[in-house]
Enzyme design. Structure first.
Site, PDB file in Angstrom:
ATOM      1  N   GLY A   1      -8.022  34.339  72.077  1.00  0.00           N
ATOM      2  CA  GLY A   1      -8.355  33.055  71.478  1.00  0.00           C
ATOM      3  C   GLY A   1      -9.144  32.227  72.467  1.00  0.00           C
ATOM      4  O   GLY A   1      -9.491  32.708  73.543  1.00  0.00           O
ATOM      5  N   HIS A   2      -9.422  30.994  72.083  1.00  0.00           N
ATOM      6  CA  HIS A   2     -10.224  30.126  72.945  1.00  0.00           C
ATOM      7  C   HIS A   2      -9.386  29.045  73.618  1.00  0.00           C
ATOM      8  O   HIS A   2      -9.901  28.028  74.047  1.00  0.00           O
ATOM      9  CB  HIS A   2     -11.385  29.503  72.159  1.00  0.00           C
ATOM     10  CG  HIS A   2     -12.393  30.508  71.696  1.00  0.00           C
ATOM     11  ND1 HIS A   2     -13.550  30.170  71.032  1.00  0.00           N
ATOM     12  CD2 HIS A   2     -12.412  31.860  71.788  1.00  0.00           C
ATOM     13  CE1 HIS A   2     -14.225  31.273  70.741  1.00  0.00           C
ATOM     14  NE2 HIS A   2     -13.562  32.307  71.187  1.00  0.00           N
ATOM     15  N   GLY A   3      -8.064  29.255  73.647  1.00  0.00           N
ATOM     16  CA  GLY A   3      -7.220  28.340  74.400  1.00  0.00           C
ATOM     17  C   GLY A   3      -6.736  27.154  73.581  1.00  0.00           C
ATOM     18  O   GLY A   3      -6.784  27.152  72.360  1.00  0.00           O
TER      19      GLY A   3
END
Ligand SMILES: *[C@@H]1O[C@H](CO)[C@@H](O)[C@H](O)[C@H]1NC(C)=O
Ligand SMILES: *[C@@H]1O[C@H](CO)[C@@H](O)[C@H](O)[C@H]1NC(C)=O
Ligand SMILES: *[C@@H]1O[C@H](CO)[C@@H](O)[C@H](O)[C@H]1NC(C)=O
Ligand SMILES: *[C@@H]1O[C@H](CO)[C@@H](O)[C@H](O)[C@H]1NC(C)=O
Length: 397
Positions: A233-235
């Site tokens: 994911g992107h955090g």
């Protein structure tokens, strides 16, 4: 009037059930069938019930089309999903697949799965690359709009076409034991997006997806994110803020005891340069975060401008105040361990950073800790050394 008579009879029925626990409205369709019509009818009945009621989708797989479950309801509603509901591949331009709206005292649980069946449509979605007004919008899997006093627990969102979960206008809404699953290459599949709400908790939740695990939009007040595992994911991201006019302040975000693995970003705050509004994001605390192979583990980016959709010459007018990063440890996937890029026009105020221990083993190392337009208060250990390397402009980014 037939309708009136029907409703009255129905109330009697509900009242008779008062002595027992919640009255149950159960899907009776056979597995494999489309339950959109039946669910819509059951929800309306449950919503009119004067006593607490349960809407139940039993074990098994069912097809479910777009559905809006709209309050206000006369009494608390418990929505139990034990089975799996599948969206089909059709996209008819609506911005949701399943929407729960204007409900007070709401519960959703049951261990079941919302399968957005996004795989085919991910390839058609180019919203992440083009102007937001020019792309084909795909439906968000589950929308919670204007929920007051709610708890969503023990459900899974699988392969959303767009965001998995979107929350707006909530007051006191808790998410606990949620599982979110989509492949890392699925575009725009934010796990849980929250905004314009007061009092949201996201607890003990596991998110694997293709975009931000948790994203926080404008107008969010009092958000707690605790024991969330993210990756791929992107955090976990505050923002992006400042793309639109009429945005509201973000106040009070606490992210604690979270783990990020193999994510593109860790914990970040991003604001657009030349923001269309001038708001403040304050009281944002990240604490006890474990990183494993996380690129850009700690990032304030006030020059956020993907695909050059903005004027980078004007500094961001979003003010960042009272920001804390504390006890953040583990391994970075790139050398930008800490990057605090604040606005030239509105330098970040009251930033505290402490007990940072981030390693990077790549050939282009060692890890760096960059600061611009910010003088953070440093407490405890700083590894890498704080504000040690100058920020160099990267052309074209
Ligand atoms: C998506 O579809 C492609 C092509 O049909 C397939 O190879 C891939 O395994 C699918 N991915 C998921 C997550 O279902
Ligand atoms: C928040 O919502 C929960 C679940 O509906 C409820 O039990 C609790 O009393 C509410 N808390 C407040 C402060 O309203
Ligand atoms: C986070 O975890 C630590 C160690 O397990 C615990 O002492 C602390 O109470 C937790 N904090 C929160 C806010 O849950
Ligand atoms: C590190 O994370 C990246 C994604 O950011 C992933 O592509 C890579 O495989 C991961 N490396 C390891 C050793 O897990």
């Amino acid at each position: 009037m037939g309708v009136h008579f029907g409703v009255s009879t129905f109330f009697v029925f509900c009242l008779l059930a008062l002595s027992a626990n919640a009255r149950e409205f159960r899907i009776t369709a056979r597995p494999g069938s489309d339950i959109t019509g039946e669910l819509s009818k059951l929800f309306k009945e449950a919503c009119q019930c004067v006593d607490k009621s349960t809407v139940l989708i039993p074990k098994g797989e069912f097809k479910l089309g777009e559905i809006e479950m709209m309050g206000p309801c006369k009494a608390p509603i418990i929505f139990v999903l034990q089975g799996t509901v599948r969206a089909d591949g059709n996209v008819n331009g609506k911005d949701f697949w399943v929407a729960f709206r204007r409900i007070t005292n709401f519960r959703l649980n049951g261990g079941g799965i919302f399968d957005g069946e996004g795989n085919a449509s991910w390839r058609a979605n180019n919203c992440h690359k083009t102007s937001l007004t020019q792309c084909k919008r795909l439906p968000i899997s589950i929308r919670f709009d204007y929920i007051t006093d709610g708890k969503v627990r023990d459900i899974t969102s699988l392969d959303a076409k767009n965001f998995h979960i979107n929350v707006i206008g909530a007051k006191n809404l808790t998410f606990e034991d949620i599982r979110i699953v989509a492949p890392d290459e699925s575009p725009n599949t934010d796990g849980i997006h929250v905004g314009r709400s007061d009092g949201i908790k996201i607890i003990n939740t596991n998110i694997k997806t293709g975009d931000d695990c948790i994203s926080v939009g404008d107008g969010m007040k009092n958000l707690l994110v605790e024991r969330v595992t993210c990756g791929p994911g992107h955090g976990i991201s505050i923002g992006s803020l400042g793309l639109y006019g009429h945005e509201e302040d973000v106040t009070g975000v606490k992210v604690v005891n979270c783990t990020l693995r193999n994510t593109d970003n860790g914990v970040r705050i991003k604001t657009w340069p030349s923001a269309a509004c001038s708001t403040t994001a304050s009281g944002i605390h990240f604490e006890n975060i474990i990183l494993q192979n996380v690129s850009n583990p700690i990032l304030i980016d006030q020059e956020y401008c993907p695909w050059n959709r903005c004027n980078k010459n004007k500094p961001s007018s979003i003010k960042l105040v009272d920001i804390k990063f504390k006890n953040i440890k583990g391994s970075s996937g790139n050398k930008d361990a800490v990057k605090l890029l604040c606005s030239k026009g509105f330098p970040c105020k009251n930033v505290e950073i402490g007990d940072i221990d981030i390693t990077y083993n790549g050939k282009d190392g060692p890890a760096t800790f960059q600061c611009s337009n910010v003088s953070p208060k440093l407490v405890g250990k700083q590894c890498p050394k704080a504000c040690s390397s100058p920020v160099t402009k990267q052309p074209g980014h």
